[in-house]
Design an enzyme around this catalytic site. Sequence first.
Site, PDB file in Angstrom:
ATOM      1  N   LYS A  14       0.837  -1.212   0.000  1.00 44.30           N
ATOM      2  CA  LYS A  14       0.000   0.000   0.000  1.00 44.30           C
ATOM      3  C   LYS A  14       0.872   1.262   0.000  1.00 44.30           C
ATOM      4  O   LYS A  14       0.604   2.200  -0.740  1.00 44.30           O
ATOM      5  CB  LYS A  14      -0.952   0.015   1.214  1.00 44.30           C
ATOM      6  CG  LYS A  14      -1.955  -1.138   1.201  1.00 44.30           C
ATOM      7  CD  LYS A  14      -3.002  -1.007   2.299  1.00 44.30           C
ATOM      8  CE  LYS A  14      -2.508  -1.165   3.721  1.00 44.30           C
ATOM      9  NZ  LYS A  14      -2.048  -2.538   4.060  1.00 44.30           N
ATOM     10  N   ARG A  89     -10.483   0.120   7.605  1.00 45.88           N
ATOM     11  CA  ARG A  89     -10.079  -1.242   7.933  1.00 45.88           C
ATOM     12  C   ARG A  89     -11.223  -2.041   8.547  1.00 45.88           C
ATOM     13  O   ARG A  89     -11.038  -3.212   8.866  1.00 45.88           O
ATOM     14  CB  ARG A  89      -8.925  -1.202   8.925  1.00 45.88           C
ATOM     15  CG  ARG A  89      -7.537  -1.341   8.285  1.00 45.88           C
ATOM     16  CD  ARG A  89      -6.529  -1.191   9.402  1.00 45.88           C
ATOM     17  NE  ARG A  89      -5.274  -1.810   9.183  1.00 45.88           N
ATOM     18  CZ  ARG A  89      -4.149  -1.168   8.857  1.00 45.88           C
ATOM     19  NH1 ARG A  89      -4.183   0.121   8.599  1.00 45.88           N
ATOM     20  NH2 ARG A  89      -3.007  -1.814   8.764  1.00 45.88           N
ATOM     21  N   ARG A 128      11.114  -6.335   5.728  1.00 43.92           N
ATOM     22  CA  ARG A 128      10.908  -4.956   6.186  1.00 43.92           C
ATOM     23  C   ARG A 128      11.322  -4.819   7.648  1.00 43.92           C
ATOM     24  O   ARG A 128      11.880  -3.802   8.050  1.00 43.92           O
ATOM     25  CB  ARG A 128       9.435  -4.556   6.006  1.00 43.92           C
ATOM     26  CG  ARG A 128       9.160  -3.108   6.356  1.00 43.92           C
ATOM     27  CD  ARG A 128       7.799  -2.675   5.881  1.00 43.92           C
ATOM     28  NE  ARG A 128       6.754  -3.063   6.814  1.00 43.92           N
ATOM     29  CZ  ARG A 128       5.450  -2.909   6.577  1.00 43.92           C
ATOM     30  NH1 ARG A 128       5.027  -2.400   5.436  1.00 43.92           N
ATOM     31  NH2 ARG A 128       4.556  -3.270   7.473  1.00 43.92           N
ATOM     32  N   ARG A 134      10.496  -1.797  12.193  1.00 43.82           N
ATOM     33  CA  ARG A 134       9.192  -1.413  12.746  1.00 43.82           C
ATOM     34  C   ARG A 134       8.828  -2.330  13.894  1.00 43.82           C
ATOM     35  O   ARG A 134       8.947  -3.548  13.798  1.00 43.82           O
ATOM     36  CB  ARG A 134       8.130  -1.522  11.634  1.00 43.82           C
ATOM     37  CG  ARG A 134       7.565  -0.180  11.250  1.00 43.82           C
ATOM     38  CD  ARG A 134       6.575  -0.334  10.133  1.00 43.82           C
ATOM     39  NE  ARG A 134       5.328  -0.927  10.577  1.00 43.82           N
ATOM     40  CZ  ARG A 134       4.223  -0.864   9.857  1.00 43.82           C
ATOM     41  NH1 ARG A 134       4.218  -0.242   8.690  1.00 43.82           N
ATOM     42  NH2 ARG A 134       3.114  -1.423  10.290  1.00 43.82           N
ATOM     43  N   ARG A 145      -1.649  -9.598  12.878  1.00 43.86           N
ATOM     44  CA  ARG A 145      -2.158  -8.599  11.928  1.00 43.86           C
ATOM     45  C   ARG A 145      -2.859  -9.268  10.736  1.00 43.86           C
ATOM     46  O   ARG A 145      -3.837  -8.762  10.231  1.00 43.86           O
ATOM     47  CB  ARG A 145      -1.023  -7.675  11.471  1.00 43.86           C
ATOM     48  CG  ARG A 145      -0.710  -6.620  12.545  1.00 43.86           C
ATOM     49  CD  ARG A 145       0.684  -6.048  12.434  1.00 43.86           C
ATOM     50  NE  ARG A 145       0.926  -5.385  11.182  1.00 43.86           N
ATOM     51  CZ  ARG A 145       2.124  -5.320  10.584  1.00 43.86           C
ATOM     52  NH1 ARG A 145       3.171  -5.899  11.139  1.00 43.86           N
ATOM     53  NH2 ARG A 145       2.257  -4.677   9.466  1.00 43.86           N
TER      54      ARG A 145
HETATM   55  P1  AMP Z   1      -0.171   0.225   8.942  1.00 49.48           P
HETATM   56  O1  AMP Z   1       1.018   1.117   8.933  1.00 49.48           O
HETATM   57  O2  AMP Z   1      -1.258   0.704   8.019  1.00 49.48           O
HETATM   58  O3  AMP Z   1       0.179  -1.224   8.714  1.00 49.48           O
HETATM   59  O4  AMP Z   1      -0.803   0.298  10.412  1.00 49.48           O
HETATM   60  C1  AMP Z   1      -0.079  -0.129  11.536  1.00 49.48           C
HETATM   61  C2  AMP Z   1      -1.015  -0.295  12.730  1.00 49.48           C
HETATM   62  O5  AMP Z   1      -1.671   0.951  13.012  1.00 49.48           O
HETATM   63  C3  AMP Z   1      -2.145  -1.297  12.543  1.00 49.48           C
HETATM   64  O6  AMP Z   1      -1.727  -2.626  12.813  1.00 49.48           O
HETATM   65  C4  AMP Z   1      -3.162  -0.774  13.568  1.00 49.48           C
HETATM   66  O7  AMP Z   1      -2.772  -1.112  14.888  1.00 49.48           O
HETATM   67  C5  AMP Z   1      -3.014   0.737  13.442  1.00 49.48           C
HETATM   68  N1  AMP Z   1      -3.918   1.294  12.406  1.00 49.48           N
HETATM   69  C6  AMP Z   1      -3.575   1.897  11.237  1.00 49.48           C
HETATM   70  N2  AMP Z   1      -4.651   2.250  10.530  1.00 49.48           N
HETATM   71  C7  AMP Z   1      -5.729   1.863  11.272  1.00 49.48           C
HETATM   72  C8  AMP Z   1      -7.140   1.919  11.064  1.00 49.48           C
HETATM   73  N3  AMP Z   1      -7.670   2.430   9.960  1.00 49.48           N
HETATM   74  N4  AMP Z   1      -7.933   1.418  12.051  1.00 49.48           N
HETATM   75  C9  AMP Z   1      -7.432   0.897  13.179  1.00 49.48           C
HETATM   76  N5  AMP Z   1      -6.111   0.769  13.414  1.00 49.48           N
HETATM   77  C10 AMP Z   1      -5.260   1.258  12.478  1.00 49.48           C
END
Ligand code: AMP
Length: 189
Positions: A14, A89, A128, A134, A145
């Site tokens: 993404k 999400r 990654r 991270r 996840r």
């Molecule tokens: P990402 O960088 O998009 O993979 O997001 C990392 C983490 O941030 C996720 O595993 C969630 O804990 C939190 N997060 C990011 N976007 C959302 C969302 N739209 N709703 C809920 N949690 C989110």
Amino acid sequence: MDNIVIFGAPGSGKGTYSAALVEHFGYAHISTGDVLRGEIKADTELGRIAKGYMDQGQLIPDELIIDMLANVYDSKKGSKGVIFDGFPRTIAQAEALKEMLTKRGEKMSVTLNLVVSEEELMRRLLLRAEIEGRADDNEETIKKRFEVYHNQTSPLIEWFRNEGVLAEFTYGGSKEEMISNIIKKVESL
Ligand code: AMP
């Protein structure tokens, strides 16, 4: 204004494909994960709450993320378009996004669903973890996840299909080919 959702499992690319769209079309990019990591770094109240969920690979509660999203979206007003990366999400978030856009006289233009095999996803996420370090890219959290993605997020594919905005892109081994297909789709909007 173009309102583009980029959608897919953790590790589906993404961020990478958002960057390509930003470069090609000059869109604003809203990554809820990046916004939350920024809040954690700045040690805000939201950041402190979010960290507990993120470290466990869980989603932040819908109300928190929806409020935050509306503020960030309004700060991008006047741009040519916005890419929503990592949002929505859950079905509740998708409904909230639809409502937020409608209230502003806007609508979802398209959802770009990135389809990648689970084997390839795991390979990328572990890589990654080595490169970016991270906190939530360790094997245990990655598994969580994926589970969260399957249970809470993937039902959205049907929701987007019903809204008539779904476009799917299956990864066949080349990033360049994906970028070119995605750009063609967005140009056709
Ligand atoms: P990402 O960088 O998009 O993979 O997001 C990392 C983490 O941030 C996720 O595993 C969630 O804990 C939190 N997060 C990011 N976007 C959302 C969302 N739209 N709703 C809920 N949690 C989110």
